[in-house]
Design an enzyme around this catalytic site. Structure first.
Site, short mmCIF file in Angstrom:
data_model
loop_
_atom_site.label_atom_id
_atom_site.label_comp_id
_atom_site.label_asym_id
_atom_site.label_seq_id
_atom_site.Cartn_x
_atom_site.Cartn_y
_atom_site.Cartn_z
N TRP A 191 3.71 7.95 -26.63
CA TRP A 191 4.18 6.66 -26.55
C TRP A 191 5.24 6.19 -27.57
O TRP A 191 6.18 5.56 -27.20
CB TRP A 191 3.32 5.62 -26.53
N HIS A 192 5.10 6.95 -28.84
CA HIS A 192 5.98 6.55 -29.79
C HIS A 192 7.37 7.22 -29.63
O HIS A 192 8.38 7.01 -30.18
CB HIS A 192 5.52 7.03 -31.26
N GLY A 193 7.39 8.33 -28.51
CA GLY A 193 8.34 8.91 -28.38
C GLY A 193 8.14 10.53 -28.24
O GLY A 193 6.90 10.86 -28.46
N MET A 198 -0.93 8.00 -27.33
CA MET A 198 -0.42 7.10 -28.54
C MET A 198 0.88 7.84 -29.02
O MET A 198 1.85 7.14 -29.44
CB MET A 198 -1.54 6.60 -29.39
N GLY A 199 0.72 9.08 -29.25
CA GLY A 199 1.64 10.03 -29.55
C GLY A 199 2.85 9.90 -28.94
O GLY A 199 4.05 9.38 -29.27
#
Lengths: 78, 385
Positions: free
Chosen positions: B320-322, B317-318
């Protein structure tokens, strides 16, 4: 043991609480008896003990939320 | 034009949606007119030049080939290798769009909404693998779902089978009026959240923080609280617009927020914050990972399996944000919090040391609020500047 009792037994084992055998319309997610980890355990147990294959993506918390609902869904998949 | 960012966008949208509302109230099928609205709004959003129109087209064609190809394949065979390969190819454009900026080349793979659209596509492949999507899907169904404009830029991430049920439904006039009422309500809630509260926090507080705070510590502390509130109101406001417009289109897009700041613990928080994303990761990453480990009996220890699942989920998830440091640290932080809570919860189930009652509920909420706000403080990137 009939099918319904068997299913309830599996749910009670995974939830570690016999209340599900008595209250068949209890929302087990809202009651905090089942989280996502335990849900997977439940799915594995259904496969191992009842021989019913429930895809993880099929297990929707809105339609699999009570012991009765789970029994209905499993009957459909049997 | 970025969706929901200017009043002009709302005015154009309002005019385009008038016939949708009239058709809906008359009980007519919304589908055909809505296709026209979708094309018009997509053209409006992607005509600016900076949003990556050609990348979007290329992306959509690639996903169509992968999905249609995989469904045909799956009707005959079911090899895990093919499934993993297809999933990887489906995620590849997203991976490229994250990596290309670091290679100092033009980020041609990226376009507005790529992170969200990828999840809509991969999800279809996963559900096909699970046998829940058996019939071949038409190009119309796929494009309509993937490029559903109300939620294209930042979600919420809908599920194909749920979306399809609404899309095929012919709403009775009474039902549609109810949808319309709810939709308009949400849009006004969005105005309040994003353009009034969120805007005010940012403009009058965060931007003046240098003058308000009297020291470095108080500056960072106040920044942590105000940024957290700003992030919520800004994103919840956007989501209210996206969901509200979906409703008017006859699609009940899922919600993203359920009062996240009253969460009693970190697990509860992830059931209330950015729900469509966290549920996506829960269903398609965490649960599948745990299932695989249990079924193959690779790891027997319950605690270890669930903790590895959390670590995998939140690190993913981390990034995925960038790929920036703040997102990776944010992911690692939440992985740590979830595993710590997992140990605590198991321990407490046995020993029952954590008292219950109203006061303790409030204490739990206050602690969780601070844990969460510190996470947003990391997420903001301020500590790394």
């Amino acid at each position: 043991m009939d099918f319904k009792e068997k299913v309830l037994q599996v749910i009670a084992e995974v939830c570690e609480d016999d209340v599900v055998k008595e209250e068949n319309n209890l929302d087990i997610f809202e009651a905090g008896l089942l989280d996502s980890f335990a849900t997977v355990e439940l799915i594995v147990q259904f496969e191992e003990q009842l021989g019913i294959n429930v895809p993880i993506t099929e297990f929707d918390r809105d339609t699999w939320n009570t012991p009765n609902a789970i029994i209905d869904r499993l009957n459909e998949l049997k | 034009m970025t969706p929901y960012s200017s009043f002009l966008f709302f005015i154009i949208l309002g005019i385009l949606l008038l016939p949708t509302m009239i058709l809906g109230i008359m009980g007519k099928h919304l589908r055909y007119y809505n296709v026209f609205v979708s094309i018009a709004v997509l053209a409006l959003i992607f005509s600016g030049g900076d949003e990556g129109f050609y990348s979007l087209v290329l992306f959509t064609v690639l996903q169509l080939i992968l999905i249609k190809g995989y469904i045909s394949y799956r009707q005959k065979k079911n090899s895990s290798l093919v499934f993993y390969l297809m999933s990887f190819l489906s995620i590849l454009p997203l991976i490229l769009s994250k990596i290309l900026p670091f290679l100092a080349v033009d980020n041609w793979a990226s376009f507005l909404g790529i992170s969200y659209l990828t999840f809509r596509a991969v999800q279809i492949i996963i559900e096909t693998r699970d046998g829940l999507i058996k019939q071949q899907l038409s190009i119309y169904q796929l494009v309509n779902f993937m490029l559903f404009y109300p939620t294209i830029s930042s979600g919420p991430i809908d599920r194909f089978r749920r979306f399809q049920k609404d899309e095929e439904k012919r709403w009775a006039p009474e039902e549609y009026k109810e949808l319309l009422y709810k939709g308009i309500n949400k849009i006004f809630l969005g105005f309040l959240y994003k353009f009034i509260i969120g805007y005010a926090i940012n403009t009058y507080f965060i931007m003046n923080l240098e003058h308000i705070a009297d020291g470095r510590f108080s500056y960072h502390l106040l920044y942590m609280y105000s940024y957290s509130l700003y992030l919520f109101f800004d994103f919840a406001g956007y989501t209210a617009f996206a969901v509200g417009v979906s409703y008017i289109m006859g699609i009940r897009s899922p919600e993203n927020f359920n009062m996240p700041f009253i969460s009693r613990n970190i697990k509860d928080f992830w059931n209330r914050w950015h729900m469509s994303l966290s549920f996506w990761f829960r269903d398609y990453v965490f649960m599948r990972f745990v299932f695989l480990m249990k079924k193959k009996k690779w790891i027997q220890n319950k605690m270890l399996v669930s903790n590895l699942g959390y670590i995998l989920l939140f690190l993913l998830m981390g990034v995925w944000h960038g790929l920036a440091i703040q997102y990776i640290v944010y992911g690692a932080y939440h992985a740590l919090m979830m595993t710590a809570f997992n140990f605590f919860e198991t321990w407490n189930k046995k020993h029952k040391r954590w008292p219950t009652g109203n006061i303790m509920t409030i204490v739990s909420i206050v602690i969780t609020f601070h844990v969460v706000c510190f996470g947003f403080y990391l997420f903001s990137g301020r500590p790394f500047q």
